[in-house]
Scaffold this motif. Structure first.
Motif, PDB file in Angstrom:
ATOM      1  N   SER A  98       0.421  18.443  -7.255  1.00  0.00           N
ATOM      2  CA  SER A  98       0.302  18.585  -8.401  1.00  0.00           C
ATOM      3  C   SER A  98      -0.767  20.061  -8.832  1.00  0.00           C
ATOM      4  O   SER A  98      -1.734  19.596  -7.876  1.00  0.00           O
ATOM      5  N   THR A  99      -0.709  20.234 -10.134  1.00  0.00           N
ATOM      6  CA  THR A  99      -1.848  21.744  -9.676  1.00  0.00           C
ATOM      7  C   THR A  99      -3.608  21.198 -10.985  1.00  0.00           C
ATOM      8  O   THR A  99      -2.375  20.703 -11.976  1.00  0.00           O
ATOM      9  N   ILE A 100      -4.125  20.265 -11.152  1.00  0.00           N
ATOM     10  CA  ILE A 100      -5.433  20.468 -11.766  1.00  0.00           C
ATOM     11  C   ILE A 100      -6.094  22.110 -11.966  1.00  0.00           C
ATOM     12  O   ILE A 100      -6.824  22.420 -11.552  1.00  0.00           O
ATOM     13  N   THR A 101      -5.957  22.218 -13.758  1.00  0.00           N
ATOM     14  CA  THR A 101      -7.165  23.032 -14.165  1.00  0.00           C
ATOM     15  C   THR A 101      -8.401  23.066 -14.656  1.00  0.00           C
ATOM     16  O   THR A 101      -8.544  22.010 -15.253  1.00  0.00           O
ATOM     17  N   VAL A 102      -9.303  23.198 -14.080  1.00  0.00           N
ATOM     18  CA  VAL A 102     -10.980  22.700 -13.931  1.00  0.00           C
ATOM     19  C   VAL A 102     -11.037  24.079 -15.449  1.00  0.00           C
ATOM     20  O   VAL A 102     -12.211  23.400 -16.317  1.00  0.00           O
ATOM     21  N   LYS A 103     -11.881  24.927 -14.119  1.00  0.00           N
ATOM     22  CA  LYS A 103     -12.440  26.359 -14.937  1.00  0.00           C
ATOM     23  C   LYS A 103     -13.866  25.959 -16.190  1.00  0.00           C
ATOM     24  O   LYS A 103     -14.112  26.225 -16.591  1.00  0.00           O
ATOM     25  N   GLY A 104     -14.231  25.372 -14.957  1.00  0.00           N
ATOM     26  CA  GLY A 104     -15.512  24.575 -14.625  1.00  0.00           C
ATOM     27  C   GLY A 104     -15.692  24.394 -13.842  1.00  0.00           C
ATOM     28  O   GLY A 104     -15.809  24.355 -12.639  1.00  0.00           O
ATOM     29  N   ASN A 105     -17.346  24.080 -13.500  1.00  0.00           N
ATOM     30  CA  ASN A 105     -18.062  23.956 -12.392  1.00  0.00           C
ATOM     31  C   ASN A 105     -18.083  21.999 -11.817  1.00  0.00           C
ATOM     32  O   ASN A 105     -18.023  20.918 -13.092  1.00  0.00           O
ATOM     33  N   ARG A 106     -18.092  21.723 -11.152  1.00  0.00           N
ATOM     34  CA  ARG A 106     -18.465  20.090 -10.487  1.00  0.00           C
ATOM     35  C   ARG A 106     -18.727  19.931  -9.588  1.00  0.00           C
ATOM     36  O   ARG A 106     -19.492  20.888  -8.309  1.00  0.00           O
ATOM     37  N   TYR A 111     -17.624  15.416  -6.820  1.00  0.00           N
ATOM     38  CA  TYR A 111     -15.685  15.207  -7.613  1.00  0.00           C
ATOM     39  C   TYR A 111     -14.902  15.195  -7.256  1.00  0.00           C
ATOM     40  O   TYR A 111     -14.183  15.680  -5.285  1.00  0.00           O
ATOM     41  N   TRP A 112     -13.915  14.332  -7.474  1.00  0.00           N
ATOM     42  CA  TRP A 112     -12.882  14.525  -6.716  1.00  0.00           C
ATOM     43  C   TRP A 112     -11.331  14.395  -7.232  1.00  0.00           C
ATOM     44  O   TRP A 112     -11.110  14.318  -8.862  1.00  0.00           O
ATOM     45  N   GLY A 113      -9.495  14.272  -6.620  1.00  0.00           N
ATOM     46  CA  GLY A 113      -9.031  14.062  -7.502  1.00  0.00           C
ATOM     47  C   GLY A 113      -8.189  13.439  -6.702  1.00  0.00           C
ATOM     48  O   GLY A 113      -7.369  14.168  -5.588  1.00  0.00           O
ATOM     49  N   LEU A 114      -7.218  12.339  -7.172  1.00  0.00           N
ATOM     50  CA  LEU A 114      -6.197  11.971  -6.571  1.00  0.00           C
ATOM     51  C   LEU A 114      -5.375  11.438  -6.340  1.00  0.00           C
ATOM     52  O   LEU A 114      -4.854  12.074  -8.642  1.00  0.00           O
ATOM     53  N   GLU A 115      -4.544  12.046  -6.512  1.00  0.00           N
ATOM     54  CA  GLU A 115      -2.353  12.269  -6.742  1.00  0.00           C
ATOM     55  C   GLU A 115      -1.327  11.208  -5.840  1.00  0.00           C
ATOM     56  O   GLU A 115      -1.679  11.152  -4.656  1.00  0.00           O
ATOM     57  N   VAL A 120      -2.440  11.578 -11.442  1.00  0.00           N
ATOM     58  CA  VAL A 120      -3.574  12.061 -11.028  1.00  0.00           C
ATOM     59  C   VAL A 120      -4.312  11.297 -11.476  1.00  0.00           C
ATOM     60  O   VAL A 120      -4.391  10.957 -12.579  1.00  0.00           O
ATOM     61  N   ILE A 121      -5.328  10.736 -11.123  1.00  0.00           N
ATOM     62  CA  ILE A 121      -6.525  10.222 -11.179  1.00  0.00           C
ATOM     63  C   ILE A 121      -7.496  10.966 -10.820  1.00  0.00           C
ATOM     64  O   ILE A 121      -8.332  11.976  -9.408  1.00  0.00           O
ATOM     65  N   THR A 122      -8.653  12.174 -11.856  1.00  0.00           N
ATOM     66  CA  THR A 122      -9.924  12.701 -11.607  1.00  0.00           C
ATOM     67  C   THR A 122     -11.300  11.403 -11.181  1.00  0.00           C
ATOM     68  O   THR A 122     -11.190  10.355 -12.546  1.00  0.00           O
ATOM     69  N   GLY A 123     -12.071  11.733 -10.748  1.00  0.00           N
ATOM     70  CA  GLY A 123     -12.748  11.138 -10.654  1.00  0.00           C
ATOM     71  C   GLY A 123     -14.782  11.537 -10.532  1.00  0.00           C
ATOM     72  O   GLY A 123     -14.286  12.710  -9.366  1.00  0.00           O
ATOM     73  N   GLN A 124     -15.879  10.872 -10.512  1.00  0.00           N
ATOM     74  CA  GLN A 124     -16.688  11.786  -9.359  1.00  0.00           C
ATOM     75  C   GLN A 124     -18.030  10.059  -8.507  1.00  0.00           C
ATOM     76  O   GLN A 124     -18.071   9.323  -9.582  1.00  0.00           O
ATOM     77  N   GLU A 181       1.209  -0.998  -0.341  1.00  0.00           N
ATOM     78  CA  GLU A 181       0.114   0.023  -0.267  1.00  0.00           C
ATOM     79  C   GLU A 181       0.710   1.352  -0.322  1.00  0.00           C
ATOM     80  O   GLU A 181       2.393   1.507   0.747  1.00  0.00           O
ATOM     81  N   VAL A 182       0.512   2.044  -0.767  1.00  0.00           N
ATOM     82  CA  VAL A 182       1.518   3.714  -0.538  1.00  0.00           C
ATOM     83  C   VAL A 182       0.194   4.691  -0.451  1.00  0.00           C
ATOM     84  O   VAL A 182      -0.878   4.657  -0.288  1.00  0.00           O
ATOM     85  N   THR A 183       1.442   5.831   0.225  1.00  0.00           N
ATOM     86  CA  THR A 183      -0.233   6.844   0.512  1.00  0.00           C
ATOM     87  C   THR A 183       0.095   7.894  -0.381  1.00  0.00           C
ATOM     88  O   THR A 183       0.128   8.040  -1.456  1.00  0.00           O
ATOM     89  N   GLY A 184      -1.990   7.995  -1.196  1.00  0.00           N
ATOM     90  CA  GLY A 184      -2.471   9.144  -1.794  1.00  0.00           C
ATOM     91  C   GLY A 184      -2.839  10.148  -1.063  1.00  0.00           C
ATOM     92  O   GLY A 184      -3.394  10.582  -0.119  1.00  0.00           O
ATOM     93  N   THR A 185      -2.972  11.164  -2.248  1.00  0.00           N
ATOM     94  CA  THR A 185      -3.451  12.508  -1.765  1.00  0.00           C
ATOM     95  C   THR A 185      -4.858  12.807  -2.277  1.00  0.00           C
ATOM     96  O   THR A 185      -4.856  12.272  -3.285  1.00  0.00           O
ATOM     97  N   LEU A 186      -5.780  13.257  -1.058  1.00  0.00           N
ATOM     98  CA  LEU A 186      -7.487  13.419  -2.359  1.00  0.00           C
ATOM     99  C   LEU A 186      -7.517  14.551  -1.901  1.00  0.00           C
ATOM    100  O   LEU A 186      -7.618  15.113  -0.702  1.00  0.00           O
TER     101      LEU A 186
END
Length: 288
Positions: free
Chosen positions: A175-183, A187-191, A196-200, A152-157
């Motif tokens: 990591s910086t994620i650009t969205v420029k929109g409504n969510r 909604y989440w982003g995992l590093e 990076v993985i993003t999801g809903q 197992e490794v540590t991830g930041t969400l």
């Protein structure tokens, strides 16, 4: 010469009388602080004790930060949301189309930090039984299973739990994620290791404990968490000391997912989906 000495003496007295001891006393304040508690009771949407759903697994995240976009003192169990004393509401924007919380204006607090304060003289006097805090964003570390590495490794969400957020950009860890929109909520982003993985998470799946669900419900898709202030909490308007309310939030197994392989570990690489990221309860600790 004698007259000069008397004049200087009078001047010294005048200076002394204007010393820092004569400055007006600071106005007492109402102060809110966060506490994140992995051992606090785990509740469901109705504020009742809750177990982990069959087929799911969960873990208690290590919190990095949290933001609230709404705070309300509520006098009675039947007081509808918004009809109590609203102390704070974060800015909203229509930059993404429909109205949404402006994430760029979020105040992100850490454990034991002050996330909001105001003069007590500006709070409407009265007796209040409940506190309602609408949460919008949380950041935390979780453990992720990497089957190929057999460890197992540590991830930041970064987890957006407000009803809707307008996000220009956000930083997860490095990591910086650009969205420029409504969510929408969930909604989440995992590093993990720089990737990076993003999801809903599913709509409406975020738990929002509300012990007043039967008498004072909250809108679907919101994250207005409710907790008791007790039966004797009162603002008189004559307070001489600060009132500190520690908002203790349960993160007891608050990160939950579908455990496809039934190993009790989070395996996103193997397609396991997040089903819940909601806070699992709110209680208050009051210091006057």
């Amino acid at each position: 010469m004698k007259a000069t000495i008397l004049l200087l003496s009078a001047f010294s007295v005048l200076l002394f009388s204007c010393s820092k001891d004569d400055k007006p006393a600071a106005s007492p304040r109402l102060i809110f602080k966060y506490k994140f508690d992995a051992s606090q009771e785990r509740l469901n949407n109705k504020g009742k004790p809750a177990t982990i759903a069959a087929g799911n697994a969960a873990q208690s995240p290590v919190m990095r930060g949290l933001s609230a976009h709404y705070i309300e003192l509520t006098p009675l169990p039947v007081t509808m949301l918004g009809r109590g004393t609203v102390l704070y509401k974060n800015q909203e924007t229509t930059a993404g189309g429909s109205a949404a919380i402006d994430f760029s204006k979020a105040v992100i607090g850490t454990d034991n930090s002050v996330f909001f304060e105001m003069p007590l003289k500006d709070v409407k006097p009265g007796k209040y039984q409940y506190l309602r805090v609408s949460l919008s964003y949380q950041s935390y570390d979780i453990q992720i299973n990497i089957a190929a590495l057999k460890r197992e490794v540590t991830g930041t969400l970064a987890s957006f739990i407000g009803y809707k957020n307008y996000i220009d950009h956000y930083k997860i860890k490095d990591s910086t994620i650009t969205v420029k929109g409504n969510r929408p909520q969930g909604y989440w982003g995992l590093e993990v290791a720089g990737k990076v993985i993003t999801g809903q998470a599913p709509a409406g799946a975020t738990t929002v404990p509300n012990p007043l669900a039967a008498t004072s419900p909250v809108p679907a898709g919101s994250c207005v968490v409710t907790g008791t202030l007790g039966n004797s909490f009162e603002i008189t308007g004559n307070e001489t000391n600060d009132v500190v309310i520690t908002v203790s939030l349960s993160v007891n197994h608050s990160f939950e997912w579908k455990d496809k392989n039934k190993n009790g570990k989070f395996d996103p690489i193997e397609g396991e989906k997040v089903v819940d990221m909601g806070i699992r309860g709110l209680k208050t600790i009051i210091q006057k």
